[in-house]
Design a protein around this motif. Structure first.
Motif, PDB file in Angstrom:
ATOM      1  N   THR A   1       0.885  -1.113   0.102  1.00  0.00           N
ATOM      2  CA  THR A   1       0.159   0.082  -0.144  1.00  0.00           C
ATOM      3  C   THR A   1       0.705   1.175   0.079  1.00  0.00           C
ATOM      4  OG1 THR A   1      -0.254   0.373   2.375  1.00  0.00           O
ATOM      5  CG2 THR A   1      -1.722  -1.198   1.227  1.00  0.00           C
TER       6      THR A   1
ATOM      7  N   LEU B   1      -7.465   4.370   0.900  1.00  0.00           N
ATOM      8  CA  LEU B   1      -7.565   3.665   2.287  1.00  0.00           C
ATOM      9  C   LEU B   1      -8.325   4.519   3.297  1.00  0.00           C
ATOM     10  CD1 LEU B   1      -4.209   1.781   2.120  1.00  0.00           C
ATOM     11  CD2 LEU B   1      -6.496   1.048   1.267  1.00  0.00           C
TER      12      LEU B   1
ATOM     13  N   LEU C   1       2.237  -9.011   2.909  1.00  0.00           N
ATOM     14  CA  LEU C   1       1.696  -7.554   2.940  1.00  0.00           C
ATOM     15  C   LEU C   1       2.517  -6.633   3.404  1.00  0.00           C
ATOM     16  CD1 LEU C   1      -0.938  -5.564   2.880  1.00  0.00           C
ATOM     17  CD2 LEU C   1      -1.266  -6.804   5.337  1.00  0.00           C
TER      18      LEU C   1
ATOM     19  N   ASN D   1       1.951  -2.902   4.879  1.00  0.00           N
ATOM     20  CA  ASN D   1       1.137  -1.835   5.011  1.00  0.00           C
ATOM     21  C   ASN D   1       2.042  -0.660   5.327  1.00  0.00           C
ATOM     22  OD1 ASN D   1      -1.665  -2.681   5.367  1.00  0.00           O
ATOM     23  ND2 ASN D   1      -1.217  -3.923   6.951  1.00  0.00           N
TER      24      ASN D   1
ATOM     25  N   VAL E   1      -4.577  -0.512   8.319  1.00  0.00           N
ATOM     26  CA  VAL E   1      -3.919  -1.743   8.903  1.00  0.00           C
ATOM     27  C   VAL E   1      -4.406  -2.873   9.414  1.00  0.00           C
ATOM     28  CG1 VAL E   1      -1.727  -2.010  10.601  1.00  0.00           C
ATOM     29  CG2 VAL E   1      -1.935   0.210   8.791  1.00  0.00           C
TER      30      VAL E   1
ATOM     31  N   LEU F   1      -6.455  -4.880   6.860  1.00  0.00           N
ATOM     32  CA  LEU F   1      -5.695  -5.535   5.588  1.00  0.00           C
ATOM     33  C   LEU F   1      -4.957  -6.547   6.115  1.00  0.00           C
ATOM     34  CD1 LEU F   1      -4.794  -2.761   3.341  1.00  0.00           C
ATOM     35  CD2 LEU F   1      -6.902  -4.037   3.301  1.00  0.00           C
ATOM     36  N   SER F   2      -4.451  -6.262   7.780  1.00  0.00           N
ATOM     37  CA  SER F   2      -3.847  -7.383   8.358  1.00  0.00           C
ATOM     38  C   SER F   2      -4.638  -8.518   8.845  1.00  0.00           C
ATOM     39  CB  SER F   2      -3.161  -6.579   9.685  1.00  0.00           C
ATOM     40  OG  SER F   2      -2.242  -5.823   9.251  1.00  0.00           O
TER      41      SER F   2
ATOM     42  N   ASN G   1       4.105  -3.963   8.877  1.00  0.00           N
ATOM     43  CA  ASN G   1       3.555  -2.704   9.050  1.00  0.00           C
ATOM     44  C   ASN G   1       4.411  -1.595   9.161  1.00  0.00           C
ATOM     45  OD1 ASN G   1       0.985  -4.030   9.002  1.00  0.00           O
ATOM     46  ND2 ASN G   1       1.036  -4.634  10.926  1.00  0.00           N
TER      47      ASN G   1
END
Length: 261
Positions: A7, A60, A83, A85, A114, A117-118, A135
């Protein structure tokens, strides 16, 4: 790691993550608000690295857009192995008397997105028995510099708790906590950092390389550079009154036309 979803991929650390992951031959899913920037980046990555680059335009701060990204992370037919973030923004304003809508949008991007999406990534990764979540927090998580510090403190603590929950699943969680990094972040946030010495700054390529190495090792807290690790240790040990004093000083030099107290 297979495919990585990033992202805030169109600029700053996100852009550097995209390049380093692509040149390491990972396919990428690029998420940001700018269609033009993402399309241009995707074309460059395909040509330079020979990887598959997917573009996913999303704001977002919009719950519906966050859910579209979450759905992509849940897709087991096109699994995402990492992922990142990374999306974030700086608000050059005081909380009292500031634009509350801007504060809510920042909270949505740096906290709610965060979280959502996590959750989506962890669920899919645990089912497969492998994966990683990175993250992007900040050294500011240990300081008292307005709501940005609060957001990043949440990211750091949330990631630590997630790492505990994921232990033994084959999935890891890492919080990246850099200091000042040469990117577009401060310029976009209209934050004056001209008073900070060059020694305070890190280079994006070094920060990202450290973060990815720490992800591979399963490190929970990644703090690039010896000097910022020392600052982090001092901030954890210092009396909170001293930490708050640093926050007031930072506010004074970043917004000299506004009283620090």
């Amino acid at each position: 790691m297979g495919t990585a979803l990033i992202t805030g991929a169109s600029a700053g650390l996100g852009l550097e993550f995209a390049w380093q992951l692509a040149t390491a031959k990972h396919d990428v899913v690029l998420v940001a608000r700018s269609q033009d920037r993402l399309d241009r980046l995707a074309d460059q990555l395909r040509a330079a690295a020979g990887v598959h680059a997917e573009v996913l335009v999303a704001d977002l701060s919009d719950r519906r857009d966050v859910e579209r990204v979450a759905d992509r992370l849940r897709d087991q037919e096109r699994p995402v192995g990492l992922l990142v973030n990374n999306a974030g923004l700086g608000l050059n304003q005081r909380f009292v008397g500031g634009d509350l809508a801007a504060e809510e949008a920042a909270l949505d991007v740096m906290v709610r997105a965060v979280l959502v999406l996590s959750n989506a990534a962890a669920g899919a990764m645990v089912e497969r028995g492998r994966g990683a979540i990175l993250n992007v927090a900040s050294i500011a998580a240990l300081l008292a510099s307005g709501t940005y510090s609060a957001h990043k403190a949440w990211v750091r603590t949330f990631t630590e708790g997630l790492a505990v929950e994921l232990k033994g699943t084959g999935v890891t969680a890492t919080a990246l906590c850099p200091g000042f990094v040469h990117t577009e972040f401060h310029e976009r946030g209209r934050i004056d950092v001209s008073t900070y010495p060059e020694v305070a700054w890190l280079h994006a390529e070094d920060v990202v390389a450290t973060a990815l190495a720490d992800v591979r090792r399963g490190t929970v807290i990644s703090t690039p550079s010896i000097r910022y690790r020392a600052i982090a240790a001092a901030a954890r040990l210092a009396p909170r009154g001293a930490v708050r004093a640093v926050g007031r000083y930072r506010r004074a030099i970043e917004s000299p036309d506004t009283p620090a107290e």
